[in-house]
Scaffold this motif. Sequence first.
Motif, PDB file in Angstrom:
ATOM      1  N   GLU B   2       0.849  -1.195   0.000  1.00  0.00           N
ATOM      2  CA  GLU B   2       0.000   0.000   0.000  1.00  0.00           C
ATOM      3  C   GLU B   2       0.876   1.234   0.000  1.00  0.00           C
ATOM      4  O   GLU B   2       1.939   1.235   0.616  1.00  0.00           O
ATOM      5  N   TYR B   4       0.901   5.701   0.420  1.00  0.00           N
ATOM      6  CA  TYR B   4       0.219   6.943   0.778  1.00  0.00           C
ATOM      7  C   TYR B   4       1.137   8.100   0.428  1.00  0.00           C
ATOM      8  O   TYR B   4       2.355   7.976   0.481  1.00  0.00           O
ATOM      9  N   ARG B  23      -4.026  18.143   4.434  1.00  0.00           N
ATOM     10  CA  ARG B  23      -5.239  17.968   3.637  1.00  0.00           C
ATOM     11  C   ARG B  23      -5.714  19.297   3.057  1.00  0.00           C
ATOM     12  O   ARG B  23      -6.059  19.409   1.886  1.00  0.00           O
ATOM     13  N   ASP B  29      -4.282  11.877   0.025  1.00  0.00           N
ATOM     14  CA  ASP B  29      -3.885  10.526   0.390  1.00  0.00           C
ATOM     15  C   ASP B  29      -3.013  10.534   1.644  1.00  0.00           C
ATOM     16  O   ASP B  29      -1.783  10.544   1.564  1.00  0.00           O
ATOM     17  N   VAL B  31      -2.500   9.082   5.831  1.00  0.00           N
ATOM     18  CA  VAL B  31      -2.918   8.184   6.916  1.00  0.00           C
ATOM     19  C   VAL B  31      -2.165   8.552   8.197  1.00  0.00           C
ATOM     20  O   VAL B  31      -0.981   8.911   8.156  1.00  0.00           O
ATOM     21  N   GLU B  74     -12.002  14.054  11.171  1.00  0.00           N
ATOM     22  CA  GLU B  74     -13.138  13.236  10.752  1.00  0.00           C
ATOM     23  C   GLU B  74     -13.939  13.911   9.642  1.00  0.00           C
ATOM     24  O   GLU B  74     -14.298  13.275   8.655  1.00  0.00           O
ATOM     25  N   GLY B  77     -12.373  13.601   6.425  1.00  0.00           N
ATOM     26  CA  GLY B  77     -12.259  12.215   5.969  1.00  0.00           C
ATOM     27  C   GLY B  77     -10.829  11.699   5.926  1.00  0.00           C
ATOM     28  O   GLY B  77     -10.472  10.882   5.072  1.00  0.00           O
ATOM     29  N   GLU B  79      -7.873   9.395   6.839  1.00  0.00           N
ATOM     30  CA  GLU B  79      -7.799   8.021   7.347  1.00  0.00           C
ATOM     31  C   GLU B  79      -6.863   7.925   8.543  1.00  0.00           C
ATOM     32  O   GLU B  79      -5.818   8.589   8.578  1.00  0.00           O
ATOM     33  N   TYR B  80      -7.250   7.130   9.539  1.00  0.00           N
ATOM     34  CA  TYR B  80      -6.331   6.856  10.641  1.00  0.00           C
ATOM     35  C   TYR B  80      -6.488   5.420  11.111  1.00  0.00           C
ATOM     36  O   TYR B  80      -7.543   4.809  10.927  1.00  0.00           O
ATOM     37  N   ARG B  81      -5.424   4.859  11.660  1.00  0.00           N
ATOM     38  CA  ARG B  81      -5.479   3.506  12.206  1.00  0.00           C
ATOM     39  C   ARG B  81      -5.055   3.564  13.670  1.00  0.00           C
ATOM     40  O   ARG B  81      -3.979   4.067  13.974  1.00  0.00           O
TER      41      ARG B  81
END
Lengths: 123, 422
Positions: B2, B4, B23, B29, B31, B74, B77, B79-81
């Motif tokens: 993957e 980013y 952003r 893109d 994370v 949020e 939008g 992305e986070y892990r």
Amino acid sequence: MEIKNLTCINCPLGCAIKVEMDGETILHVKGNTCKRGEVYARREVTAPVRMVTSTVRVTGGTLPVLSVKTREPIPKEKIFACVQALKVIELLAPVHAGDVVLKNAADTGVDIVATKNVALVKS
Amino acid sequence: MESYEIVIIGGGPAGLAAAVSARKSGIEDIVILERDRELGGILNQCIHNGFGLHTFQEELTGPEYARRFVSQVEELGIEYRLNTMVMDISPEKTVTAMNREEGLFQLQAGAVILAMGCRERPRGALNIPGYRPAGIYSAGTAQRLVNMEGFLPGREVVILGSGDIGLIMARRMTLEGARVRGVAELMPYSGGLKRNIVQCLDDYGIPLKLSHTVVDIKGKERVEGVTLAQVDGQGKPVPGTEEFYPCDTLLLSVGLIPENELSRGMGVELNPVTSGPRVNESLETSIEGVFACGNVLHVHDLVDFVSEEAAAAGRYAAAYVKNTDKDSERRAGIRIKPGEGVRYTVPETIDPVRMEEKLPLRFRVDRVYENCYVSIYFENRRIFHKKRRVAAPGEMEEVGLERKELLKYPHLKEITVRIEEE
């Protein structure tokens, strides 16, 4: 005459301020090196207030405790009464930031509100 | 593998602000990799108020401040892990991480933003004699136990170190019903904010013992008490000044260390004074396309400045990814030298071509100065001289440098920041 000793909190200088009082009347403010120091000292000797932050228990949530605060600063002498009143509170999840946890805490006229979301644990 | 455009290591205040700003600078893109169970980092356990005066012009608690940024992440939008631990970053920007859902996995990053924050100096770094009984905690650990896990770690407490976390915990433990017998500080002054000394110690009658340290910890299974002693000008305990304080808990608030194992592992050059990466005007480390911000770069006093710095790192990283940074060739840049009275500066070099219109030069002084001047020299010429009523190591200093000013000096090689007394 009574003298109250304070440390100014406006800047890192931390001037040692002496306030001469006659009962409720302020006679002199000494030791401050700027105007902000005097304003601080006058408020601090007449009506000191503080924000109170603490936690309360939550059941069924992702966290066992929820962080809370007084919505506004309250009189300094009411801090412990406020914290005492929070000790017996137990909430059910979910809770959202801003939710009122305790109305009119310790007769201050100020509500205590949640400062965090605690979600319900998915079982 | 993957990939980013930007991978952000850490979802605390720095990582969040960097993500939002990248952003907004047009990078889709992105994370964020966060090892804890939620975003927000240390702010989640800092339930006291006083955050956000500069950023939002209001006083928020830590969780509220975090919420402002988490909401933006949020809404945008991003992305986070969560529960995701980064194990390694290669110099080619391959990020190796793991979590329970995906196991071990790798991501290829176009740019990396280091935002891992810092951790507390532990007891082991202090050489306090005595056994290793239960009841010794770093102040931040105690803070997490009380504010997030719902445990009170002790009832009779002595605190070593008067950093802000120690002061905040003195009040917090008191409000929870513990008795805090005193705060000992090795230095002749406190590293904490005045406001915290007044509102966390004075308000509750907790003594602050300056030029004092812990010379012995009594107790084998559990702390039974500590011995405090006065120290001389060299920090050595003065015989005969020992005083025993019965207690069941010792909290340590003795400094923070940027958490740079990952940076070191990938070969990023570190500054021994800050223990953080050396960065240029773009907050870019010695490895191209790897940026750093927040407490992993240098320990901050106020989260507002972390957010500001991280937002800049996000913009610079975005420019790097889009290849719009005016000139991708790296020049040596102007060297910023910490002169008399200055311990370090961030950044350490500036390329006026790549810098934004205005750049905050941040630094710390080496001791308390009263009625001093902050001076900036371009080579030997003093171009900035501003009076400070007080400058202290506990309060980060900042001077704004303007790009158009720097461009007037095309041959400038070195800028020095000095503290000058009257």
